[in-house]
Structure formats: structure tokens, C-alpha cells
Design an enzyme around this catalytic site. Structure first.
Site, short mmCIF file in Angstrom:
data_model
loop_
_atom_site.label_atom_id
_atom_site.label_comp_id
_atom_site.label_asym_id
_atom_site.label_seq_id
_atom_site.Cartn_x
_atom_site.Cartn_y
_atom_site.Cartn_z
N CYS A 1 0.82 -1.21 0.00
CA CYS A 1 0.00 0.00 0.00
C CYS A 1 0.85 1.27 0.00
O CYS A 1 0.41 2.31 -0.47
CB CYS A 1 -0.96 0.01 1.18
SG CYS A 1 -0.14 -0.16 2.75
N THR B 1 9.32 -1.63 5.35
CA THR B 1 8.62 -2.89 5.19
C THR B 1 8.35 -3.10 3.71
O THR B 1 7.87 -2.20 3.03
CB THR B 1 7.27 -2.85 5.94
OG1 THR B 1 7.48 -2.28 7.23
CG2 THR B 1 6.69 -4.24 6.08
N GLU C 1 11.31 -5.95 7.26
CA GLU C 1 11.77 -4.58 7.09
C GLU C 1 13.24 -4.55 6.66
O GLU C 1 13.98 -5.52 6.87
CB GLU C 1 11.63 -3.79 8.40
CG GLU C 1 10.21 -3.42 8.72
CD GLU C 1 9.42 -4.57 9.31
OE1 GLU C 1 10.04 -5.55 9.78
OE2 GLU C 1 8.18 -4.51 9.32
N HIS D 1 -1.84 7.05 3.71
CA HIS D 1 -1.27 5.87 4.35
C HIS D 1 -1.94 5.62 5.71
O HIS D 1 -2.10 4.48 6.13
CB HIS D 1 0.24 6.05 4.50
CG HIS D 1 0.99 4.77 4.54
ND1 HIS D 1 0.65 3.67 3.77
CD2 HIS D 1 2.08 4.38 5.26
CE1 HIS D 1 1.50 2.68 4.02
NE2 HIS D 1 2.36 3.08 4.93
N TYR E 1 -4.16 1.94 7.12
CA TYR E 1 -4.18 1.14 8.35
C TYR E 1 -5.60 0.83 8.81
O TYR E 1 -5.82 -0.08 9.60
CB TYR E 1 -3.41 1.87 9.46
CG TYR E 1 -1.93 1.72 9.32
CD1 TYR E 1 -1.22 2.47 8.40
CD2 TYR E 1 -1.23 0.79 10.08
CE1 TYR E 1 0.15 2.32 8.25
CE2 TYR E 1 0.13 0.63 9.94
CZ TYR E 1 0.82 1.40 9.03
OH TYR E 1 2.17 1.23 8.88
#
Lengths: 482, 482, 482, 482
Positions: free
Chosen positions: A104, A191, A257, A292, A296
Site C-alpha cells: 500500500c 517494510t 523490514e 497511508h 491502516y
């Protein structure tokens, strides 16, 4: 879409020779490295149409540039329906993977740049928007994974970029020519960096005039000269190397990550989307962050669905499913999870068109969304630990279940309700371990806290956007204060 | 005290040949096993007078049986001052070790048995109290670590011990003779089992008349025939085997759980402290639980002190120590931590003498204490993750810091404020990882939730002990209801 | 004790001709004013030995000055047992009155002054401690109620006392002579001011050298020339004038605040306990606040007991007492209430002797106590409203229950479970109204928030007292940072 | 719209001669009664186009039945945009009035009946939907306020309607004929009852076959024979009769509840929308509740805006606006308020078409919305009290500000920052009193708890709607459990 299934995606990554270090060693092939593979598997699900009836409509859409069918992860949102579908897509993939599927960021970064480059060009005669559209078309056509690299390493947090003793603590331009620019610095906590074809760099903060060198956005392939990836550790990461899938809890999926070092990397002009324009950094950061922060409200809700399912299943397996306090805790988990979802949906529903023809989420609500994400998953995880019981951190290893000296004891004594194989109970408990204190917790907890900005960043935005003056007027009117 | 320092303790354990399995293998020497050693180190601190000015007074006291100097961990509390000093001792050791040091269970179990055996003998002419005093004298004299094994594996939680399809889901007597009894069953989640000389078994719940076989309390040496230990896994446990102390976060100390199998173990009569007396089980469970629930008001507060220190230190290292939101979060951590401490102290201060001449904590307040422990450490850990930043779960490995290809990059880019070595910043972040999502989280979070009973157990006790009838009378009087 | 029962107390107040205004009128006799009487009744309970078995021991003790029996409210604590008994006494009276009984401020103020005057005299050769002891003896002998007046009106909170445009925003000395001093200013929010014989003034904050005029502590009778009281309003206050006890909810007891104006009031030298010594103000404020912050860990817990009883009773009356969610909410109320109590007890148990021979609570824990009081009562009240149902704010008036047109309807339709008179259900609901949104809420909620200092004042103290340096050392040691 | 402005609305109510009792007296004219007028004023704002740019579009829309312009409060939602606009309208009016404006119940009830009558007619050949559409057309044309009366008085909550000792504890049909039905019972907590032209009765719970008499929905004018209203009391209600607008805090607006008695009321057949069809009660209750639970995601957010404005304003007036802890608390208030708003918007955005051609909110999310409303307003109010300071419950009366003896003292000593009139500071503090412990708290707190169903009702729905089976499947797939 040149890459059109998980296998094609794996192949494309295998061909991408990058400079990756992990656990002290160069890691030639990340796709088949047991620690990284689950992370790549999670991204691969974005290429997998899957079995859910709504998946096709959510995962794919039509490009407003080419009219072709594209992955929604490469799409520029055209209306509030797109903004809501994005959240539904992310929830669906969270449910599939129980972790971060990492794609995303690129979507959110491209959408933010889309309107900002448009406004920049309009103001100043640059041609960033055109370049970006070409790049978006390329990403859509090839169906690439783009890592949006924002967070600088920052050094001393009390100092601005230009005031650090080492100027490289924020990525910046160190040289430039008509052909392009040369950049130096590092982006942390990336990530999905090791699962991406492309790295899209954006600034991490608003900049001042004297910090123009730090005002830079661009994209480069992940195998560009001068780029080094150093993978981070997660809790219990090496269990994935033990050949004991039971002990990993979520054997198929994970996240990973990396720190990305840019050691004087050359970026050709056609991939530079912003340079030396400090006045657009704040806007870009705010928009990227808002997109962003909405995300979530989808992905973590999907992961939450799995946690709730795990809670119900472990209760079934242990004979506690009918206890009122257990049912109440599961209800609370659902409530918190759906509250986050509401925030994700609402900032989409209240979205508005931007100057460039894309659509932008409601920024205040997107920040509200993310701030809840810094809280509720921790409570959901706590409740899940409560329901699961102490065995979450006291279970023996898979190898103990295989050792003939200990296996009969474990089979006998770790049994739950009649009719449920002991190993099934252990599997769900190992998943709960993964998600609350294992490598899944890196994605579900720590990333919920700091991904898309730490809670204080959301609080600052909420305070700034709340229109307190207008609210003061309301109070004055009610209290009859002139 | 025959064992009078850590080295003596280690030696005594090395001599104790037990049947231990871990990670699929028999583990001949637990003392020197890298995964278990930190746990043994933590227990060893109970033998270490240390540097703190108050340590001598807290760790040692005078036996009411012999008049000799003994470890407070083997003491029967004689007054409220003892009950408060216990909490102070546990806090001190939590501060030293940042983990569970595992020796309070034995202390709490012996104290609970002390009064219950006295009442049982008085009622029924048995001689359990005398036996127990002899045993306590032995433990005091030898200065032994006693693991109080309470939690049965329980099978189907909706069924009582006597109704399980497998009668062994709760430990019970399978044979008896004048010489002793034979028991079968298993005790789960035994933190400290592998660091103990003795196993003190007590029932896990009140029992009914038909469940008299389950009404059994006794002590045996850990190397008794028929006892098998199977060690549990914790998050990131094998990092301790990687020879990378940096990556373990807390290189010196840890905790370790085990499942203890009793496969027809013979217990000689002089070590049986309760048998076939179901009517004393409830009382014993309630008192043991109350003592142990107080304990969490000491030890976890000590660990909390380390977490607060880590929060302050990482803020210093990252340049955020003066930000008002950081200071506010640290203040909140302190507040929650001291609230738990207040509960631990208060249930001691309000303690009362028992029939046997020992002292008992206030049971309602002890349950209040523990219920807070199932909540506040999770919030403290969440705040610590907030303050620390995302690097907690994205740091590279120790080996990456040693690899000459990556070390310079890491040294440069993971630096915080000037003057602080990068590696120091990493050390504190690795400790924070340990305590919030690593093996330290097993002790600080999951154990806080389920140790000494899960939260619902505390809620049931709180509801039962609150004297609602009296409170109803108060309300009736105020509202003038006859 | 010259005043030795409630009636004697009422008489003594009737004789005290003060300058009191209320609801726009001069109020000649506060004792018999229907709005103020419940407040006086609450204070009168401190003179009432009552029926509780422990009351005698809690309400009275022996003076360390005279050896005579005195009210504990006039006592200087001599040990930790005294400090704990204080909390138990306050809880007992909270249970009796369901409100603020207003006499702890004087006790706390005298105790704080006791050690501070001692230290001041020791440092500088003054004789404040001797004067204070004489005054304490007088108060003990006469058994007077002392209002400790601390909170200045403060004007612009961003400015210090000396920087206000009006110097009177903090009470200060405007003239002085060998015979005494003259003071001007006002003290706000004085709960119990109208029920007190004496006013004991102390500064509200630490002072600087230039603010020496503000460094003043003294006592005067409430009927001293120049003192004016203006009573505050509470929610639903005039219901007490409607002759409808049902509608007041708590017909017998209440609390009452007043603003006290000092318009050039002369204080004779023997009643001045501190003057022009700015360096002792911080110490005095900190100690008074600490004592008083402990007090809330007793009185509000007693009020909480009544609220819990009301919750249980209304559930009984409405047929919901067996619902698991109701039982769970009542358990939560108990848990929160007992947590506050633990804090009150603990700061007593950890108390220490002061230089003057009195005993001082643990200041860190006292602040922790009060900070919980700014939170938990609000949650207790919320849960009580949840359990009670909406009728709390939709019940008709007592007069509607008396009107023959409406009474039969109300009798019929507001009935709960069979066997419970409708009016009893209404009585308990009116009490709940009183305590959650009526005049009782002023004492249970707003006073819990701001009494003895607002939450931020506690947070500042907690941060200051937590010894963060020591905690940092602990973390460094664990993480092996040199 | 025959009634098209506030004045027309007041006139229409004055003509409606109803049977109303209040404070023990018959109340002939509710419109001009000082206690009730503020409540009527709040409803009148729904007739006031106002100054906000978006008000026209939010308050009015086009009827899908007649095509005429109508009040949105009489509209049947036609799409998700309507469902979202509803929330925006309610927020706007909450901002205007700082209280409950009472007209959403009728809107929500009509929308719920719209689809349920359609399904009922389809199943069983009844003609309720046609009748309802005629009624809706009438309400739209006349622009009437409809009170949706749902909550029965319920008697013993542990018994079903048919099991109560008095069958009238739930409203039911006592007689019927072709011309209509006769009903008996009472509806409690009817906010807005006294401001409504029409009473729309719906059942309070799902019913069983034996409870068919309780399965009844109908509408009657408020002045129908046999209907009696008994007004409820709110905190500080009689301040509105004191002629002291300052002391009321919100002098213009309020809310007012009443108990409505139906003493054998005849309802003509054309106004009966459901009768003797127990199988539709559950559906009707669920849908009405869902619509109404969404409503709280609008109106209370608007009230919250005023509270946030009051917080900022009082901070400005007292000199604390720049303190970081004050800013942080205001940010938290905003965050909680916007979280509720997100839930209101999201259940609209995720709405779906119903069989009858209307649109229905997402029921799971609507319940999530309301459950947050039972929590966050209490925390918002607590924070507001924290920011405001203790003066909220210790301020003198308006009459003291007018009394020349006391006015100068108050003017001087209750001043805040320079340049702000003392009276303005007092006005905002009186508003804060109103909203947190005064009559405004009845609407903002207690109604938030119990309006549209108490929290447990929401929890039951959330648990039922969460599709736990599907979530269990997700967890099984991830954990590789067959």
C-alpha cells in the site's frame, strides 16, 4: 499487466539482483530465503485473485490513464468509491495473510505525488506531473511493486535536517546535472523493501528554504547501483530457518523490514518527481501520510479479523467459548476492530477531488483513523492473550512434539476439549504467539504504532485541522458571549 | 544457609540430575545451557546480597523457627512489616534482573500451606503442620529454591477435574500406603521449574467430595524418579544460542517455563502436606493465590522501573527527552507502575495474623493488585514502544554490526544524538525489543496476565469478597429506604 | 473536647456570626439554611461516634501534646499506623455520608505546617512551631473544625503571583506590625468553609524571593472582621429548598463550597505561622498537597462504596442483578474503588518521620493516589449510570408522585420487580442522579478532579519524584551499557 | 411544507392541547413554560435554515413520494449519500444547540417501518406499507415533528413482556375492531415528546408468538384522548424558572423527556402499521435501533464540537491555552469526537438498499458507532472538567453577580486573563457546568449511554453480526488447521 500471478511475481524478483544483507551475510536470493519468503508470499497475494467473491472487484480496476485493467495497488483514485474500495481491498488481504502485505505504501505515495506534482507544475512551470504519469503508466503496465521510502534515519530528533552534525541523516541531493541527480542518505523501517521492484523516495518532513537539497522525490529500480539493503530482525525470526513450521505460527506469511542505504545513487531526470522545491514537501508529506493513515484502517482490520477468529477458535478448543467473560472479550475485540474500520471507510467517504483529478481522503479523519490504530490493536492483542491462556509462551517446540520421548506426554497433557487433536490446539496457540509476541507482532503492534507516522504526528495534525476557531464561535454563541 | 552465594547455587543445581527436555533434545546440564542460563542467573540474584543499601535487610531475615538468619524467600511472614518487606524485596530484584526471578512461588506456597495445614490439623487431628514445619526448617537451613507447582493442564476448561475424559488432566493420587502416596498428572507453565531444587505441589482449584483424590499437596526433590520436565519456548529464545548478546537485549537474565510431568511419582509420607481432604483445597488455593497476587505488586514494578529507565535513556539517546509528549508518557508509565506498587504494599499493610501464627495479606486487595497487573504492564509496554520508535523491530542483527560490509553504514546511519555511541543506542533498543516483544515479554506481559491466575480468577474473588450486602445497606441508609 | 456531639457542633456554629452570601442574599444562619444544612450535617458526622465497631478507634485518638482524647481530625500523625487509620476513618465517613465531609483539609494543613514550621524555626530562629503547637492544642481542646484555605483565585494562570495585573489575585500581606499582619486576597473553592470555626490560610504555590509578601500562613476565626463568604452553586442545589427530599437524592448530606474574601483582615502575631519566608512555601505546598492527596484515597473510596451499593440495589430492584454484564460492571466498580484505597493505604504505610516529630506520607505514592482519583470515580459513575438505566434523568418530581392525577400512573408504570415498592426504586435512582449528575457529583466528580490540586499538579510531582536517574542506571546495567 | 419556520412551529404546538404534567402541576402551555421552552427551541432549529452554507442542502431534500421539497427529518433515505447527509445534518444541529434536538427518532422510526412494512405486506398480504406511505406523505406535507416512542417501562427486566405480573408493563393491544385498535401501556424516556405533533409507537423488543398483542406499531396525534405526558426532571432544571439565564449555562436550548401513558387509546386502522405480527418485531427493532444508533454519530459529535470550543475558550480566558497538557487534552477531545463521527459516516457509506426501495445503514457498524457513544462523551466531559477547573461547581449565582454587596468582589476575584470580562469567563464556565453536570449532561451523557439502547444491547448485536464462523475459518487457514 505483465506480471499477473504470484509465480510471475516470484520470477520477476528472482531476476532482480540486489545488494541485500541479512543476519551478517550477503543474501543473494531473497525470494527463496526462508526468513524472507513469507514476506514475499504476503506480497504475492496482491497478485492472487483468490476465492473471495468480491476479490476481483477489489484487487483490480481500470486505469484512468490507459483504460486497461490494472492492479488497484497501482491506481490513482478517481472518486470516493475508489477510496472506500481501497480499504475493503486492504482488509481482504489482511484477512488472507494475517500480516502486512506491504504494497500500500507505493499506492499511497503515487497518489500523493499525483496531486502535488500537478500543483507544483501549475505554480512553477515544472513538468513533474507528466513524468509521474509516465512512470505510473509504466508501473501499471508492468504491474510492479513499489516501495515508498519516506522515513529518514533522522539522527538527533531535536534537530532539523539542516542542523544535524552529519548532513546525511536525511536523504538529500549531493550532485545534479541535466541528466539527473545524485542522492545520499538512508531510509529506515522499509517494510516490503525486499519484495519491491521499485523504490519511490519521498521526503520525511516539511522543509525550509535552506533545506532545499532535502526536498527530493524520485523513483529507481531496486537494483540500482549504490543501493544497499540491510534487513532488520523481528522477534523469533530464525524459527523460519529451523524447519519447524509449527513454531512459526503463521508458516506462510510474514513481513520484513530493511534499512535502505543510498550511497551516491544516480537518478535519471525522468524519474525525478520533485527536486529543490522545499515548499512542496509539507504538502507531500501530509497527503502521503493521510493516504497511508487511511490504509491502516483496512489492513490492520483484516489482521484483526484473524485475531478474533483465533480467539474464538482457541476458546472452542479449550472449552471456554460459552463463558460470558470470554464472549464479552471477543465482542470487545470486534468492537475495537470495527471502530478502526469505520475510520478507514469514513475518511474515504468524506474524500474530495484534488486539483490533479485524483481523489484525496479527508485528512482529519485519516489522522483520527491512524491514532486509533496506535491503541486498539494493542488492546485486541491483550484480550487475545487473556483468552488464549499462558500456554502462548510456555509451549514446547515442534521438535518436542516429534521426539518419541516427549511426544506422548505432550499429546496427552496438552489436549483441550475432546475431539480436537492436540496439535490443532497447539497450532492456533502458536499463531497467537506469532501475532502477539512473535514476528507477527512486529507488523500488528509496532508497525501499528509507528507506521505512517508515530502517534504524536497524528495528534499534531488533528490539532491543526480541527478548526478550533470555528468551535470557539459555536461555544460563544451558545453561552451568549458577544 | 548452606547455599550462600550464586556460585554455590549454580553448583548445587549442577549436581541435581534431572530429566529435562528442550527444543527436542534431552538437556543434561541446564545450568550451562545458553537458553536456560539467563533464567538461572536471575534466580541466583536471590542469593546475591548486592550493592543496594537496603538489600541485606530485604533479602534476609531471621527464622521464627530456628532464630537463624535465612533467605526471606524461605520465611514465614510474622507481621505486616514482613509482608511489606517482601514486596520491597521483589521490587529490588525486578530492578536487578528486568525479568522474573522465579523464587516467590515457593515462598508464597509455603506461607499458604502454613496456615491451612494448621487449620486442617486442628479440625481433624492430622499432623500436616508439623511435617510442613520440618520441611520449612530443611528448606531454610539448606537455603533451597522451591518451585510451587499449582496449575494443572486442565483439558476441557468447561469440565471439573472429576468430569474430564482423562482423569489425569488434574494431578491426583493413584495409589497410597502408610509409607506415602503415588501421584500422576502434570503441572503447566512452571516458571523456575528448571532452577529449583524442590517441587512443591498444590491443587489448582477448590475440589468437591468426589474429587478427594485431587486434594493433594506435597514436596519432592526435582530429581525424583518419574518426573520429567519439558521446557517451553519463548519469543526469540534461540538468539541466546547465537552467541550474539546484543540481539538478546537482556544478555544476563531471563526466565524459563516448563511443563512438569508426574508419571506415577512416589511421595514419602513426611513430605505429604495434604491428602484426600477436598474441603481444604479452596482455602489453600485462595491463600496461595492471594500471596502470589501480592508478589506481582513487587516484582513487575521492579521490571517496570527498568522499562521506565529504558524509556528515559532511549529518549536521551534520540534527542526527544525534552518533548512534552515524551515526558508525559514517561510520567504515565511511572504513575501506572507506582499504582501497582501501592496495591502490593497495601495488601501487606492491611494483612492479618492467621491461626498458625503466620501473617496473611488482605485477600481483596491482593486480587485488586493482580488485576491491575493484567492491565498496566501492557500499557507501560505500549508507551515504551511509542517512545522508542519503530527501530525496535527493524534493527539489523549483531552480525550485521560486525560485518565490515555493513558495519560502517550502520554506525553512520543508526546514530542518535552526538556523543552517544551508536551501539549504545542499539543496546537499549534491543533491550526494549526484549521486554515488549521478545523473551522478556513472556515474563513482563503474558506472565502478568496469567501468572497467579488469569484476570477472571481475580474478578471472581473481588466480587466475592467485596461485601456487597454491607454496601447495599449503606446505599439504603443514604436514600432513606427502610 | 468541648464540642463532643453533633448538637454541640450545630450550636457552636449558630453562635458564630459570619458574613455569608448565597443566591444573592445575605444568609444569617447557615446551620438552618436548607441548602447548607446537609453540608453541615456531613461535618457533624465527624463528631458522631456512630455504630460501626471500629469507629471509636478511628475517629478519636490521644493527643501527643496533651495526652487527652481528641478527634483524629485535630491530630498530628505519630507513626504509619496513624497515617493508615486516617484513611480508614475517611473511608468510614464517606460511607456514612456519600459526600465530602470537609474536615480533612484542616487536619492535613496542620500536619503539613507542623514539620515545616519546625524546619523554618531551626533554620532561622523564628518561633512559628511553638505558636502552631499552641494553636493545635487550642483546636484539639475546643474540638474545632478548621478550613484549610489554600487555592488562590489566580487570575491569569500563565502569570506568576507577582506578575498579575492585580496583585490581589494571590492572597498577600499588605501591612504588618509587631502586633500582627494585614492580608488581602481571596481563597476559592473552599469546601467546608461555611461549616468551619476557623480558617487556616496557606500559600497555593512555591514563591520566589520577590514574592515574599505572598509567603504567608495563618489562622483566624471564621467570624473575623473583613472576611466575607460567597457560597457557590451546585447542580440541582435549590431542590433542597423545594421541600422534596425525594428529589434531592441524598436528603441528609451534602457539601458546600464558598469563595472567601479577605478584605484587609488583621491577623494577630500569635496566629501567624509563616510570613515573608518564600523559601518555605514550596515545601509547605508539597507537604499539604501530599497529605491531602492521600485523603482522597479514603473519603472518595467510602463514597464509592455507597455507589457500588446503589448499583447492586438498583439491579436488585430492576431484575438485572443476575445478568453477567451487570455483575461484571459492579466488579469493575469495586476493583477501581479498591485500587484507590490501596493507594491511600500505601502512602501511609510507606510514610516517614519528619524533623518535627510528626509523620509524613510517601509523597510520590500520595500523588499517584490522587491522580487515580481524577480518573476512576468518573468511570465508576459512568458504570453506575449504565447499570441504573435512563430513568436517572427522566424521573418525574416528588410532587408528581404526590399529585393524585399522576401518582397512580407513576406507581403502576415505574414499578420494578415484584415486592419492591415503586418509591424505593425511585429513591435509589434519585440517589444515583444526585451522585452522577446532581449536587453529589460536585463532590464525587469535580472535586475528585480538582480537589488537592488538578491532575497536572500530580503529574508534575510524579515526574519530579520518580528518580529517573536511578532508573536509567538500572536500564544501562541490564543492557550492558557502560 | 405547511410549517416552514420556527414561529410556525411554535404556533402549531400552542394549538395542540395536550394532557401534560410537570413538577406536580398540569402544564397547559408547554411552548411558553420556561423549563420546556429551551427544549422546544432546540426542535425549532430543525425548521431554521440558518446561516451555515451547507444547511439548506442538509436540512431539506426532495421527497421520493411527491417530488416536493421536504425536511430531511421526514425523508426516506434513497442512497448512501442520503445516509451520510443525515449524519452531517445532525452534527450541524448539535453544533447549533449543544443539546438534543429530538427530531431524529421520528425520522429513524419511519425509515425502519418503511422496509419492514414492505416485507410484511409481501409475506402476508397486509397493506401496512401503503398506509405508512400515506402517513409519511402527510408528515412531509405538514412538516410535522414525530416522536418515535419505543422504550416500554419494562417492570422486572428479567421477565419477558408476557411474563410480567402486570401485562401493561409493555404497551399492547387490549381491544380491536375493523375501525381500529385500543392500546394500553406506557413509553418511557421520551425525549422530544412534548415538542412533537405526532407519536409513532413501535415495539421495544422482539416478541414471541404468545406475545402477539405486544406486536404493534401505529401513529396518533399527541393530543389524542387517553394520552397523558408526565415530564421528567433534569439536573438544575428549575434554574430555568429563576430568571437567571447565566446560571442555566445554555439559556436558549435544552431537551426534555416525558413518560407517555396510553390509557386505552383508540388508534384508527389507517394509522396502524403493524398489529399482531410478532415475527416482524425483531426486524423492526433492529432496523430502528440501527438507524438511531447511527444518529448518535452525528448529533453528539455536534455537541462535542461545542464542548471542544468551550474547552479552548475557557483555556484562552484563564491563560492556559498554551500549556502543552491543555493542548494535548483538547486534541484528545477532538480525536474522540471525530472517531464517533467516523462511525456515523461509515455506517452510512456502507449502507444498502432495502426491499422497499429505501436505504439501510450497515447494522454492525451502526452498533459500533453507538457503543463508542456510550464511552467517549464521558471522557470528553471529564477532560472538559479537567481543563475548566473547579470553578465549574463552585461559582456563585447570577444573583450574587447582581447584588451590589458581592458583585465587586466577584468581578475582581473571578477575573481571568486581562481583557476578558469576568462575566464572559463565568458564562463559559456555566455552559461547561450545564454540559457536564447540569441539564445538558442529561442529553450529552445519560442519553449517550441509554438512548437508542443501552450498551449491552449494542454488544449483543455486535456479537451476533460479526460473522465469527468466517473469522474462525480465516484463523484456521493461516494456522494450517484442516
Amino acid at each position: 499487466m505483465k506480471i499477473n500471478d504470484p509465480e510471475g511475481y516470484f520470477e520477476s524478483l528472482r531476476k532482480l539482483e540486489r545488494n541485500v544483507y541479512m543476519l551478517g551475510e550477503m543474501c543473494a536470493n531473497t525470494v527463496d530465503h526462508p526468513v524472507i519468503r513469507p514476506s514475499t508470499n504476503a506480497v504475492a497475494e496482491t497478485y492472487n485473485v483468490g476465492n473471495e467473491p468480491e476479490a476481483e472487484e477489489l484487487l483490480f480496476t481500470k486505469s484512468h490513464l490507459s483504460g486497461n485493467k490494472i492492479s488497484r495497488f497501482t491506481h490513482i483514485h478517481q472518486n470516493t468509491d475508489d477510496l472506500i474500495k481501497k480499504v475493503l481491498m486492504l482488509r481482504l488481504l489482511g484477512r488472507r495473510t494475517a500480516t502486512c502485505f506491504q504494497r500500500c505504501g507505493g499506492m499511497d505515495g503515487l497518489n500523493a505525488l499525483y496531486s502535488v506534482t500537478c500543483e507544483c507544475d501549475y505554480d512553477g512551470g515544472s513538468s513533474y506531473h507528466k513524468r509521474l504519469k509516465d512512470y505510473i503508466s509504466y508501473v501499471q503496465e508492468e504491474n510492479l511493486v513499489v516501495d515508498a521510502a519516506m522515513t529518514d534515519v533522522k539522527g538527533d530528533r531535536s534537530l532539523r535536517p539542516g542542523d544535524q552534525s552529519d548532513p546525511d541523516m536525511f536523504l538529500h541531493i549531493v550532485d545534479r546535472s541535466p541528466e539527473g541527480i545524485v542522492v545520499r542518505g538512508a531510509k529506515a523501517h522499509q517494510t516490503g523493501a525486499l519484495s519491491s521492484h521499485e523504490i519511490l523516495v519521498v521526503p520525511t518532513a516539511a522543509m525550509r528554504e535552506s533545506e532545499d537539497d532535502y526536498a527530493v522525490a524520485f523513483a529507481v529500480p531496486a537494483n540500482t547501483d549504490g543501493i544497499t539493503f540491510i534487513a532488520g530482525r523481528q522477534p523469533s525470526d530464525t524459527r523460519k530457518m529451523e524447519n519447524s513450521p509449527l513454531d512459526t505460527g503463521n508458516p506462510m506469511y510474514g513481513s520484513q523490514e530493511a534499512l535502505i542505504i543510498f550511497d551516491d545513487v544516480f537518478v535519471p531526470a525522468e524519474r525525478v518527481f520533485l527536486a529543490l522545491k522545499h515548499e512542496y514537501c509539507g504538502m507531500l508529506v501530509e497527503r502521503f501520510a493521510a493516504f497511508h493513515r487511511q490504509s491502516y484502517g483496512g489492513c490492520k482490520v483484516g489482521v484483526g479479523d484473524v485475531m478474533i477468529g483465533a480467539a474464538q477458535l482457541v476458546a472452542n478448543y479449550q472449552g471456554t467459548a460459552k463463558a460470558s467473560h470470554i464472549r464479552d472479550k471477543i465482542t470487545e475485540m470486534i468492537h475495537l476492530n470495527e471502530t478502526i474500520f469505520c475510520c478507514g471507510v469514513a475518511c474515504g467517504a468524506q474524500g474530495e477531488a484534488t486539483s490533479g483529478g485524483g481523489y484525496m481522503v479527508d485528512v482529519l479523519l485519516a489522522n483520527t483513523c491512524k491514532l486509533n490504530v496506535t491503541r486498539f490493536p494493542f488492546e485486541i492483542a491483550r484480550l487475545l492473550q487473556d483468552i488464549a491462556g499462558g500456554l502462548v509462551v510456555t509451549m514446547p517446540s515442534q521438535k518436542d512434539f516429534e521426539n518419541p520421548e516427549t511426544a506422548p506426554y505432550l499429546e496427552k497433557y496438552l489436549k483441550g476439549t475432546d475431539g480436537v487433536p492436540t496439535i490443532d490446539r497447539i497450532k492456533i496457540l502458536k499463531l497467537i504467539e506469532n501475532m502477539t509476541v512473535g514476528c507477527g507482532a512486529a507488523a500488528y503492534l509496532t508497525e501499528s504504532m509507528h507506521g505512517a507516522g508515530s502517534p504524536q504526528a497524528q495528534r499534531i495534525m488533528i490539532s491543526r485541522l480541527a478548526d478550533l476557531d470555528e468551535k470557539v464561535k459555536l461555544a460563544r454563541r451558545i453561552a451568549l458571549i458577544d
